[in-house]
Design a protein around this motif. Structure first.
Motif, PDB file in Angstrom:
ATOM      1  N   ARG A   3       1.044  -0.572  -0.323  1.00 52.34           N
ATOM      2  CA  ARG A   3      -0.199   0.214   0.148  1.00 52.34           C
ATOM      3  C   ARG A   3       0.874   1.357   0.076  1.00 52.34           C
ATOM      4  O   ARG A   3       0.281   2.100  -0.880  1.00 52.34           O
ATOM      5  N   GLU A   4       2.030   0.848   0.332  1.00 50.92           N
ATOM      6  CA  GLU A   4       2.815   2.536   0.354  1.00 50.92           C
ATOM      7  C   GLU A   4       3.125   2.783  -0.395  1.00 50.92           C
ATOM      8  O   GLU A   4       4.198   3.997  -0.767  1.00 50.92           O
ATOM      9  N   GLU A   5       3.860   1.609  -1.065  1.00 52.48           N
ATOM     10  CA  GLU A   5       4.658   1.526  -2.178  1.00 52.48           C
ATOM     11  C   GLU A   5       4.087   2.508  -3.724  1.00 52.48           C
ATOM     12  O   GLU A   5       3.777   2.988  -4.499  1.00 52.48           O
ATOM     13  N   LYS A   6       2.418   1.855  -2.786  1.00 58.03           N
ATOM     14  CA  LYS A   6       1.177   2.220  -4.025  1.00 58.03           C
ATOM     15  C   LYS A   6       0.862   3.703  -4.164  1.00 58.03           C
ATOM     16  O   LYS A   6       0.877   4.382  -5.263  1.00 58.03           O
ATOM     17  N   GLN A   7       0.914   4.145  -2.638  1.00 61.61           N
ATOM     18  CA  GLN A   7       0.889   5.550  -2.306  1.00 61.61           C
ATOM     19  C   GLN A   7       2.087   6.088  -3.188  1.00 61.61           C
ATOM     20  O   GLN A   7       1.264   7.609  -3.674  1.00 61.61           O
ATOM     21  N   LEU A   8       3.284   5.995  -2.865  1.00 53.40           N
ATOM     22  CA  LEU A   8       4.284   6.826  -3.309  1.00 53.40           C
ATOM     23  C   LEU A   8       4.273   6.619  -4.532  1.00 53.40           C
ATOM     24  O   LEU A   8       4.496   7.173  -5.463  1.00 53.40           O
ATOM     25  N   LYS A  67      -1.531  13.182   2.245  1.00 58.99           N
ATOM     26  CA  LYS A  67      -2.124  11.829   1.600  1.00 58.99           C
ATOM     27  C   LYS A  67      -0.375  11.744   0.603  1.00 58.99           C
ATOM     28  O   LYS A  67       0.076  10.787   0.916  1.00 58.99           O
ATOM     29  N   MET A  68       0.882  12.618   0.989  1.00 57.54           N
ATOM     30  CA  MET A  68       2.063  12.629   0.055  1.00 57.54           C
ATOM     31  C   MET A  68       2.703  12.170   1.199  1.00 57.54           C
ATOM     32  O   MET A  68       2.773  12.307   2.445  1.00 57.54           O
ATOM     33  N   PRO A  69       3.405  11.720   0.815  1.00 57.63           N
ATOM     34  CA  PRO A  69       4.441  10.248   1.884  1.00 57.63           C
ATOM     35  C   PRO A  69       5.630  11.477   2.242  1.00 57.63           C
ATOM     36  O   PRO A  69       5.483  12.354   1.418  1.00 57.63           O
ATOM     37  N   LEU A  70       5.901  11.144   3.078  1.00 52.30           N
ATOM     38  CA  LEU A  70       7.552  11.911   3.348  1.00 52.30           C
ATOM     39  C   LEU A  70       8.377  11.601   2.167  1.00 52.30           C
ATOM     40  O   LEU A  70       8.920  10.622   2.692  1.00 52.30           O
ATOM     41  N   LEU A  71       9.055  12.353   1.269  1.00 50.44           N
ATOM     42  CA  LEU A  71       9.821  12.403   0.323  1.00 50.44           C
ATOM     43  C   LEU A  71      11.540  12.394   0.972  1.00 50.44           C
ATOM     44  O   LEU A  71      11.890  11.748  -0.057  1.00 50.44           O
ATOM     45  N   LYS A  72      11.322  12.648   1.727  1.00 46.54           N
ATOM     46  CA  LYS A  72      13.440  13.231   2.324  1.00 46.54           C
ATOM     47  C   LYS A  72      13.097  11.572   3.453  1.00 46.54           C
ATOM     48  O   LYS A  72      14.465  11.411   3.543  1.00 46.54           O
TER      49      LYS A  72
END
Length: 265
Positions: A3-8, A67-72
């Protein structure tokens, strides 16, 4: 994890689309500046800046979305480095990166600015922290005063330019008056038919002497004649006033000796 990979992946696709829009707007704006600068107007430039500003604000909203994951927290590691030309990388980068080698990886995968830029940013941040609110307020007021003075000068220059252009384009004569004056001088249009009274007494409008001329014109013509002709004309009686231009029934002449001087007493 899936799920995290799909959201990313979804978030990255959204970011790529937003960045692509910004890139297309920049390319179009630069093309106008380089090729259409002669026809480019200031309102058009402001419209392009407004478009870029709106797109950058949209990109910031996407990055700050919940909904945006922490890209850092994401780490990018190159799995394959090769000095050979890579067509897939050429296609993805639109021909800007032909190879993915040890030389270009530090530049393209850098997540922090250059050390020199970092040092300058730290100095600016430390200087800003040392400024008190009172000093900052004074600097803001001074900047506002400078901007207002500059704005007043610009408005004054625009007003003076408009006034000078109006003065240059303003018509300094009336075409109708000019045409009427030319018609009056050349053809006598619009002039009165009344004539000034002659030496023999006032005459009516349109009345002339015996020879069909005005009294003043007749006297002028007589003055321009030689003395001998004046003496001969002296014996010619004038025609009747009621019959202009009619020859008299009898002509009396008074011929004198040519040896007699006209001015002899």
């Amino acid at each position: 994890m899936q799920r995290e990979e799909k959201q990313l992946e979804t978030s990255l696709e959204t970011l790529i689309a937003q960045v692509s829009d910004i890139k297309n707007s920049l390319v179009a704006f630069i093309h106008k500046l380089e090729n259409e600068y002669e026809r480019l107007t200031w309102p058009s430039v402001l419209d392009n800046f407004a478009l870029l500003t709106g797109q950058l604000n949209t990109l910031n909203k996407v990055l700050k979305n919940e909904k945006m994951p922490l890209l850092k927290n994401q780490v990018i590691i190159p799995l394959l480095l090769s000095p050979d030309r890579d067509e897939e990388i050429m296609r993805l980068t639109e021909g800007r990166v032909p190879v993915f080698s040890h030389e270009v990886v530090p530049d393209h995968l850098r997540t922090k600015p250059d050390p020199e830029v970092e040092e300058q940013e730290k100095q600016l941040s430390s200087e800003a922290a040392r400024i008190t609110p009172e000093v900052a307020q004074k600097q803001v007021q001074s900047m506002n005063k400078l901007c207002n003075s500059l704005l007043e000068k610009i408005i004054k220059e625009e007003r003076d330019s408009d006034v000078s252009s109006l003065r240059q384009n303003k018509q300094t004569y009336n075409p109708n008056d000019t045409n009427a004056l030319v018609a009056a001088v050349a053809f006598g249009k619009g002039l009165s038919n009344r004539r000034p009274p002659g030496p023999g007494g006032p005459m009516g409008a349109g009345q002339t002497g015996a020879s069909g001329m005005l009294p003043g014109a007749a006297s002028m013509q007589q003055m321009s004649m030689p003395p001998n002709q004046q003496q001969h004309m002296a014996g010619v009686p004038m025609a009747q006033g009621g019959q202009p231009g009619k020859m008299p029934s009898s002509i009396k002449t008074n011929i004198k000796s040519a040896s007699m001087h006209p001015y002899q007493r």
